[in-house]
Design an enzyme around this catalytic site. Sequence first.
Site, PDB file in Angstrom:
ATOM      1  N   PHE A 235      37.918   9.338 -21.764  1.00  0.00           N
ATOM      2  CA  PHE A 235      36.834   9.148 -21.016  1.00  0.00           C
ATOM      3  C   PHE A 235      36.643  10.281 -20.186  1.00  0.00           C
ATOM      4  CE2 PHE A 235      40.355   7.304 -18.738  1.00  0.00           C
ATOM      5  CZ  PHE A 235      40.221   7.809 -17.358  1.00  0.00           C
TER       6      PHE A 235
ATOM      7  N   TYR B 109      37.769  16.055 -11.411  1.00  0.00           N
ATOM      8  CA  TYR B 109      38.337  15.062 -12.306  1.00  0.00           C
ATOM      9  C   TYR B 109      39.539  15.675 -12.914  1.00  0.00           C
ATOM     10  CZ  TYR B 109      35.554  10.980 -10.632  1.00  0.00           C
ATOM     11  OH  TYR B 109      34.874  10.132  -9.793  1.00  0.00           O
TER      12      TYR B 109
ATOM     13  N   GLU C 113      40.873  16.054  -2.690  1.00  0.00           N
ATOM     14  CA  GLU C 113      39.441  15.709  -2.769  1.00  0.00           C
ATOM     15  C   GLU C 113      38.512  15.899  -1.474  1.00  0.00           C
ATOM     16  OE1 GLU C 113      39.911  11.756  -4.260  1.00  0.00           O
ATOM     17  OE2 GLU C 113      40.764  12.246  -6.214  1.00  0.00           O
TER      18      GLU C 113
ATOM     19  N   ASN D 102      30.870   2.764 -12.095  1.00  0.00           N
ATOM     20  CA  ASN D 102      31.248   1.757 -11.233  1.00  0.00           C
ATOM     21  C   ASN D 102      31.083   2.153  -9.745  1.00  0.00           C
ATOM     22  OD1 ASN D 102      33.078   3.993 -10.972  1.00  0.00           O
ATOM     23  ND2 ASN D 102      34.893   2.685 -11.527  1.00  0.00           N
TER      24      ASN D 102
ATOM     25  N   THR E 169      38.927  -0.755 -10.810  1.00  0.00           N
ATOM     26  CA  THR E 169      38.055   0.225 -11.424  1.00  0.00           C
ATOM     27  C   THR E 169      37.069  -0.571 -12.619  1.00  0.00           C
ATOM     28  OG1 THR E 169      39.693   1.742 -11.651  1.00  0.00           O
ATOM     29  CG2 THR E 169      37.982   2.174 -13.193  1.00  0.00           C
TER      30      THR E 169
ATOM     31  N   HIS F  74      33.878   5.976  -5.911  1.00  0.00           N
ATOM     32  CA  HIS F  74      35.086   6.473  -6.029  1.00  0.00           C
ATOM     33  C   HIS F  74      36.015   6.280  -4.921  1.00  0.00           C
ATOM     34  CE1 HIS F  74      38.455   9.280  -7.060  1.00  0.00           C
ATOM     35  NE2 HIS F  74      38.052   9.963  -6.062  1.00  0.00           N
TER      36      HIS F  74
ATOM     37  N   ARG G 201      40.502   1.300  -1.169  1.00  0.00           N
ATOM     38  CA  ARG G 201      40.611   0.860  -2.600  1.00  0.00           C
ATOM     39  C   ARG G 201      40.409  -0.644  -2.645  1.00  0.00           C
ATOM     40  NH1 ARG G 201      42.075   4.635  -6.218  1.00  0.00           N
ATOM     41  NH2 ARG G 201      43.361   3.272  -7.448  1.00  0.00           N
TER      42      ARG G 201
HETATM   43  P1  CMP Z   1      37.149   6.547 -10.406  1.00  0.00           P
HETATM   44  O1  CMP Z   1      37.903   5.760  -9.201  1.00  0.00           O
HETATM   45  O2  CMP Z   1      36.020   7.544 -10.196  1.00  0.00           O
HETATM   46  O3  CMP Z   1      38.452   7.578 -11.019  1.00  0.00           O
HETATM   47  C1  CMP Z   1      38.342   7.976 -12.486  1.00  0.00           C
HETATM   48  C2  CMP Z   1      37.369   7.281 -13.098  1.00  0.00           C
HETATM   49  O4  CMP Z   1      37.166   7.284 -14.437  1.00  0.00           O
HETATM   50  C3  CMP Z   1      37.027   5.701 -12.554  1.00  0.00           C
HETATM   51  O5  CMP Z   1      36.604   5.588 -11.482  1.00  0.00           O
HETATM   52  C4  CMP Z   1      36.104   5.163 -13.629  1.00  0.00           C
HETATM   53  O6  CMP Z   1      34.827   5.427 -13.333  1.00  0.00           O
HETATM   54  C5  CMP Z   1      36.429   6.232 -14.800  1.00  0.00           C
HETATM   55  N1  CMP Z   1      37.052   5.480 -16.166  1.00  0.00           N
HETATM   56  C6  CMP Z   1      38.331   5.154 -15.923  1.00  0.00           C
HETATM   57  N2  CMP Z   1      38.525   4.380 -17.060  1.00  0.00           N
HETATM   58  C7  CMP Z   1      37.561   4.692 -17.846  1.00  0.00           C
HETATM   59  C8  CMP Z   1      37.046   4.126 -19.401  1.00  0.00           C
HETATM   60  N3  CMP Z   1      38.045   3.657 -19.967  1.00  0.00           N
HETATM   61  N4  CMP Z   1      35.967   4.615 -19.832  1.00  0.00           N
HETATM   62  C9  CMP Z   1      35.104   5.216 -19.004  1.00  0.00           C
HETATM   63  N5  CMP Z   1      35.425   5.672 -17.424  1.00  0.00           N
HETATM   64  C10 CMP Z   1      36.652   5.363 -17.281  1.00  0.00           C
END
Ligand code: CMP
Length: 141
Positions: free
Chosen positions: A59, A51, A128, A114, A93, A117, A87
């Site tokens: 975050f 990441y 990735e 969530n 998200t 990814h 997606r």
């Molecule tokens: P992902 O698609 O894995 O890509 C980046 C991740 O950061 C995203 O899913 C979320 O799970 C996480 N993310 C994005 N915004 C926030 C936030 N405001 N607080 C916590 N996690 C976040």
Amino acid sequence: MAVERTLSMIKPDGVSRDIIGEVLSFFEKGGLKIVAMKMLRLTKQQAEEFYIVHKGKPFYDELTDYMSSGPIVALVLEGEDAIAKCRKIMGATDPAEADEGTIRKTFALSKGENTVHGSDSPESAAREIAFFFSELEICPR
Ligand code: CMP
């Protein structure tokens, strides 16, 4: 439309709640083929590397703690327009903003937990996929 590959992960909340099969079904029924898959647990350092584009965001620490908190399933999905399709199947998200019928609307607990990814661009997908898989581990179908 071009056949693409994208990298997806089932996150620790999906693995720990035993919904791996259900999540995979969303992708398969949505027209994507699983061409590589493995379960593993990321170290904090590996999660930080994966990441890295989010380094510096508020975050980032929470995200990388969470992504190294338990096993994940990494998978490569293949199909026409696979990056956008994945997606769409995942949904927004934040599960509160995700459309009905998407993985995140159905399963996600919060913006952080969530469930899934998916790569956000061809460049991210290439980086990735190579993070988790060698070309030998990918089985075009
Ligand atoms: P992902 O698609 O894995 O890509 C980046 C991740 O950061 C995203 O899913 C979320 O799970 C996480 N993310 C994005 N915004 C926030 C936030 N405001 N607080 C916590 N996690 C976040």
